[in-house]
Write a protein that holds these residues in place. Structure first.
Motif, PDB file in Angstrom:
ATOM      1  N   VAL A  64     -30.707  91.021 -86.128  1.00  0.00           N
ATOM      2  CA  VAL A  64     -29.828  91.992 -85.474  1.00  0.00           C
ATOM      3  C   VAL A  64     -29.787  91.732 -83.967  1.00  0.00           C
ATOM      4  N   SER A  65     -30.929  91.401 -83.386  1.00  0.00           N
ATOM      5  CA  SER A  65     -30.980  91.109 -81.947  1.00  0.00           C
ATOM      6  C   SER A  65     -30.115  89.892 -81.607  1.00  0.00           C
ATOM      7  N   LEU A  70     -25.137  87.417 -79.534  1.00  0.00           N
ATOM      8  CA  LEU A  70     -23.943  86.625 -79.828  1.00  0.00           C
ATOM      9  C   LEU A  70     -22.673  87.452 -79.619  1.00  0.00           C
ATOM     10  N   GLY A  71     -22.694  88.704 -80.080  1.00  0.00           N
ATOM     11  CA  GLY A  71     -21.515  89.560 -79.937  1.00  0.00           C
ATOM     12  C   GLY A  71     -21.156  89.837 -78.493  1.00  0.00           C
ATOM     13  N   VAL A  72     -22.171  90.118 -77.668  1.00  0.00           N
ATOM     14  CA  VAL A  72     -21.920  90.395 -76.246  1.00  0.00           C
ATOM     15  C   VAL A  72     -21.354  89.159 -75.549  1.00  0.00           C
ATOM     16  N   VAL A  73     -21.956  88.003 -75.807  1.00  0.00           N
ATOM     17  CA  VAL A  73     -21.484  86.760 -75.177  1.00  0.00           C
ATOM     18  C   VAL A  73     -20.082  86.418 -75.676  1.00  0.00           C
ATOM     19  N   ALA A  74     -19.832  86.620 -76.978  1.00  0.00           N
ATOM     20  CA  ALA A  74     -18.508  86.334 -77.529  1.00  0.00           C
ATOM     21  C   ALA A  74     -17.444  87.210 -76.870  1.00  0.00           C
ATOM     22  N   ALA A  75     -17.760  88.492 -76.672  1.00  0.00           N
ATOM     23  CA  ALA A  75     -16.812  89.396 -76.026  1.00  0.00           C
ATOM     24  C   ALA A  75     -16.543  88.965 -74.590  1.00  0.00           C
ATOM     25  N   GLY A 248     -31.797  80.812 -89.130  1.00  0.00           N
ATOM     26  CA  GLY A 248     -31.148  80.293 -90.326  1.00  0.00           C
ATOM     27  C   GLY A 248     -30.034  81.208 -90.818  1.00  0.00           C
ATOM     28  N   ILE A 249     -30.303  82.503 -90.791  1.00  0.00           N
ATOM     29  CA  ILE A 249     -29.284  83.470 -91.219  1.00  0.00           C
ATOM     30  C   ILE A 249     -28.100  83.452 -90.254  1.00  0.00           C
ATOM     31  N   LEU A 250     -28.394  83.373 -88.963  1.00  0.00           N
ATOM     32  CA  LEU A 250     -27.326  83.363 -87.957  1.00  0.00           C
ATOM     33  C   LEU A 250     -26.419  82.148 -88.133  1.00  0.00           C
TER      34      LEU A 250
END
Length: 271
Positions: A64-65, A70-75, A248-250
Motif C-alpha cells: 500500500v505504501s 507511485l500514485g503521488v508521483v504519477a499524478a 513483486g506485487i507492484l
C-alpha cells in the motif's frame, strides 16, 4: 523450507546467514568453532539478538505504501510533464525502471531504498503513459484502474481458496512463459525502432490476441507473488524482506495496468 522461486531461494540463503551471525561461527578472538560472545548483563551473558520476521501484514503495508508513492508521483508527472515530452519521459522511466527492477530481483539483499526508488521511477512511467492514453481516449484510465484491481482481488481470492495452486511445475512454467514474453516484447520494440511492424502492437486481431495473452500471464504472475509471500513467512525471512515481496506485487500491477490500457485503446477507435 525450500522454494522453487530462485530469487526467493537466494533471499532465504541470505536471511539464513544473517540469523547465523547471531549464533556464530567465530569466538571472541576470531577463532572458529566457538560461539559468539554477547554483552554481559548482571554477570550473565545477554540473550542473542532477535530478528523480527516478515508477516503478511508487513507485505500489505509495504505494498500500500509503494502504491501510494507511485500514485503521488504519477499524478505529479501527469501535471508537470508537457505533452511534447511524454514520449521521452515514458522511455526514460521505462529504461531506468528496468535496470532497478533487475537489480532488486537478483540482489542477495533486501534494499528498501531501491524498492522505493523503483516506485518513484515507475510513478513517472505510469503518469506519462496514463496521460497519453487519457488524452487520446477519454475515461480509459479509470476503466484500466478498475479492471487492474478487480483482476488483482480476483486472483487473491482464487489463490486463497486454493483454486489456483503455485505448484513447482506451475512456477517453472510461469517463469519460462514470462521470460519468453519479455523477449518477444523487447524484440518487437527494437524492430519497431527500425520501422518494422510485426502486428503485435497495431490494434489488429493479432495485437488484441497478444494483449489478451499478456494480460492472462500478468494476472497469473500474482500467484507467484502470493506464493513468494507465503514462502517468505514460512521461511522466517527478516521483516525488511517484505519490501521485496511488495515489489513483486507492484511489478505485476504496473504490468497488468499498462497492458489493459493498451487493450482498451484497441476498442476505442483509431489513433
Amino acid at each position: 523450507m525450500k522454494t522453487s522461486n530462485p530469487v526467493l531461494a537466494r533471499l532465504g540463503q541470505a536471511a539464513e546467514r544473517e540469523r547465523a551471525t547471531g549464533y556464530a561461527p567465530t569466538g571472541p578472538y576470531g577463532q572458529p568453532g566457538y560461539p559468539q560472545q554477547y554483552p554481559m548483563q548482571a554477570g550473565y551473558p545477554a540473550a542473542p539478538p532477535t530478528v523480527n520476521t516478515m508477516t503478511v501484514d508487513d507485505v500489505v503495508v509495504k505494498t500500500v505504501s509503494l502504491l501510494g508513492i507511485l500514485g503521488v508521483v504519477a499524478a505529479a508527472a501527469w501535471v508537470m510533464i508537457p505533452d511534447a515530452l511524454l514520449g521521452a519521459a515514458w522511455i526514460g522511466a521505462a529504461m531506468v525502471g528496468l535496470v532497478l527492477g533487475l537489480i532488486i530481483s537478483f540482489s542477495r539483499m533486501a534494499n528498501p531504498a531501491l524498492v522505493v526508488a523503483y516506485a518513484v521511477v515507475e510513478g513517472v512511467l505510469v503518469g506519462a503513459v496514463s496521460k497519453y492514453f487519457e488524452t487520446a481516449y477519454d475515461g480509459i484510465v479509470l476503466q484500466a484502474v478498475v479492471a487492474t484491481f478487480g483482476i488483482f482481488f480476483l486472483m487473491a481470492m482464487l489463490y486463497r481458496a486454493k483454486v489456483i495452486r503455485a505448484t513447482p511445475k506451475f512456477v517453472k512454467g510461469m517463469i519460462a512463459v514470462m521470460a519468453g514474453l519479455f523477449a518477444v516484447i523487447m524484440v518487437n520494440l527494437v524492430l519497431s525502432l527500425f520501422g518494422i511492424n510485426t502486428g503485435l502492437r497495431d490494434g489488429s486481431p493479432l495485437a488484441i490476441g497478444f494483449s489478451l495473452v499478456v494480460i492472462v500471464v500478468a494476472a497469473l504472475s500474482f500467484v507467484l507473488s502470493f506464493k513468494e509471500v507465503e514462502d517468505g513467512v514460512r521461511m522466517g525471512l527478516p521483516q525488511r524482506y517484505s519490501w521485496v515481496a511488495a515489489f513483486g506485487i507492484l511489478v505485476s500491477l504496473i504490468w497488468l495496468y499498462i497492458e489493459i490500457l493498451r487493450l482498451l485503446s484497441y476498442f476505442q477507435g483509431d489513433d
